[in-house]
Each structure stands twice: as structure tokens, then as C-alpha cells.
Design a protein around this motif. Structure first.
Motif, PDB file in Angstrom:
ATOM      1  N   GLU A   1       0.904  -1.202   0.005  1.00  0.00           N
ATOM      2  CA  GLU A   1       0.002  -0.020  -0.060  1.00  0.00           C
ATOM      3  C   GLU A   1       0.773   1.246   0.134  1.00  0.00           C
ATOM      4  O   GLU A   1       0.522   2.212  -0.570  1.00  0.00           O
TER       5      GLU A   1
ATOM      6  N   LEU B   1       0.915   4.285  -2.933  1.00  0.00           N
ATOM      7  CA  LEU B   1       0.748   5.799  -2.367  1.00  0.00           C
ATOM      8  C   LEU B   1       1.803   6.640  -2.934  1.00  0.00           C
ATOM      9  O   LEU B   1       1.570   7.919  -3.533  1.00  0.00           O
TER      10      LEU B   1
ATOM     11  N   THR C   1      -3.778  12.944  -3.428  1.00  0.00           N
ATOM     12  CA  THR C   1      -3.083  11.864  -2.985  1.00  0.00           C
ATOM     13  C   THR C   1      -3.588  11.695  -1.762  1.00  0.00           C
ATOM     14  O   THR C   1      -3.542  12.155  -0.665  1.00  0.00           O
TER      15      THR C   1
ATOM     16  N   LEU D   1      -5.178   8.055   0.841  1.00  0.00           N
ATOM     17  CA  LEU D   1      -5.803   6.654   1.108  1.00  0.00           C
ATOM     18  C   LEU D   1      -7.229   6.265   0.390  1.00  0.00           C
ATOM     19  O   LEU D   1      -7.351   5.043  -0.010  1.00  0.00           O
TER      20      LEU D   1
ATOM     21  N   GLU E   1      -6.866   5.759  -3.220  1.00  0.00           N
ATOM     22  CA  GLU E   1      -6.152   4.511  -3.548  1.00  0.00           C
ATOM     23  C   GLU E   1      -7.168   3.433  -3.216  1.00  0.00           C
ATOM     24  O   GLU E   1      -6.917   2.529  -4.181  1.00  0.00           O
TER      25      GLU E   1
END
Length: 191
Positions: A9, A13, A50, A52, A55
């Protein structure tokens, strides 16, 4: 709210964000997979920032693509077969990785959807419509390679099976679609 796989992850990112800041994969940082997943995430991050959340939404779409691809391939045996197959794929894919936008999940989703669309192109009797389906299926298979080049064996074998019994025009479209979908590797090689 739960933690994803820390290293994977983190890659998903940081690497697209570095791409947005002008860094290039395999020149400024090591990225062992195809550029497709980075480019898609960088585009999403450019639009939504950007985060979490962004994503993980991409990860959700990729996992939906896997489930839909399995369903589309299995539906030719009927809904009573396709639905359990799709549910089993959901159970297999979500618990181990959670919502992490891994390149291989996107590649598998694109590969499954590409095979389903190309196989539908084999079944359609109208040559123009069938040609569009086969071309789109080939492009999706090429995009799968753009995510993970190590799927070349699986995609190659799938294309060989699909080419069998296909007329010349549809075969050219399928192969052309795969080449078109994988052609952005030229950008990767140039940079």
C-alpha cells in the motif's frame, strides 16, 4: 479503517505521487511491475488528490473488475454457475489484501474482462460488431500486460486459444488490439 499490507500500500501511495512530481519509474525509483497501475493511480491522484481513500477506491474498482470478469466468463454456463463463481472470486480476493490497489489485481481484472469481451466477439454473427468486440478485448488484454508484464504467458495462451477457429479479420483485430493496449510500453522504454 484497517491497515493494508504496509509495503504494497505504501508503494501504491508513494510511487504515483512521485510520478506526479516528475520522477520516473526505474530511473528515480525501482518499480518492478508495469507502468499501467502507476499511471492510473497518478491520474486519480491528480484529480482527487493523493489519499488513502482515492487509492482504496481504485482498489475497489479493480476487485469489482475481477468479480465481473469471472462472472462474464462463467455466464455462458448459466447464471446458476456464474453467480457462485463470482462470489467465490470475491471471497478469494478481498480478505487477503483488503482494499489495496495492487497492480496484479488490476491486471487480472483487465485480463478477465478482455477475455470475456473477446470471446463474446467470437460468438457475434455481425462482422462489424464482432470486430469491435474482438478489438476491445485485445486492447483490454494489452492493458493487462501494461499493469503486469509477467502475465505475458497467461495472456499469450489465452490469445492463442481465442485465435483458434477465428476468421482472419477478427484475428488481426485481436492481435492488433493487444499490440495497441501494450503499446504505451514505448513510453516506459523511452523514459
Amino acid at each position: 479503517r484497517s491497515q493494508g499490507p504496509p509495503m504494497e500500500e505504501g508503494f501504491m501511495l508513494v510511487f504515483p505521487e512521485r510520478l506526479l512530481n516528475g520522477d520516473l519509474p526505474n530511473r528515480d525509483f525501482l518499480h518492478l511491475y508495469g507502468p499501467g497501475s502507476l499511471w492510473v493511480l497518478a491520474g486519480v491522484f491528480k484529480v482527487f488528490g493523493t489519499s488513502l481513500t482515492a487509492e482504496r477506491l481504485v482498489a475497489l474498482l479493480q476487485q469489482i473488475g475481477v468479480v465481473m470478469g469471472v462472472y462474464a466468463l462463467a455466464r455462458h454456463w448459466g447464471r446458476t454457475v456464474a453467480l457462485p463463481c463470482a462470489l467465490i472470486s470475491l471471497v478469494i480476493i478481498v480478505p487477503p489484501i483488503g482494499l489495496t490497489a495492487l497492480g496484479w489485481v488490476g491486471a487480472v481484472a483487465l485480463g478477465l474482462l478482455g477475455m470475456a469481451v473477446a470471446l463474446d466477439g467470437r460468438r457475434i454473427s455481425d462482422p462489424r460488431r464482432a470486430g469491435r468486440y474482438v478489438l476491445l478485448g485485445g486492447v483490454l488484454l494489452g492493458f493487462a500486460l501494461l499493469y503486469r508484464l509477467d502475465l505475458i504467458l497467461a495472456v499469450g495462451l489465452a490469445v492463442l486459444v481465442m485465435l483458434r477457429g477465428l476468421d482472419r479479420a477478427r484475428a488481426k483485430r485481436l492481435l492488433g488490439g493487444v499490440a495497441l493496449g501494450a503499446s504505451p510500453y514505448i513510453i516506459q522504454l523511452a523514459t
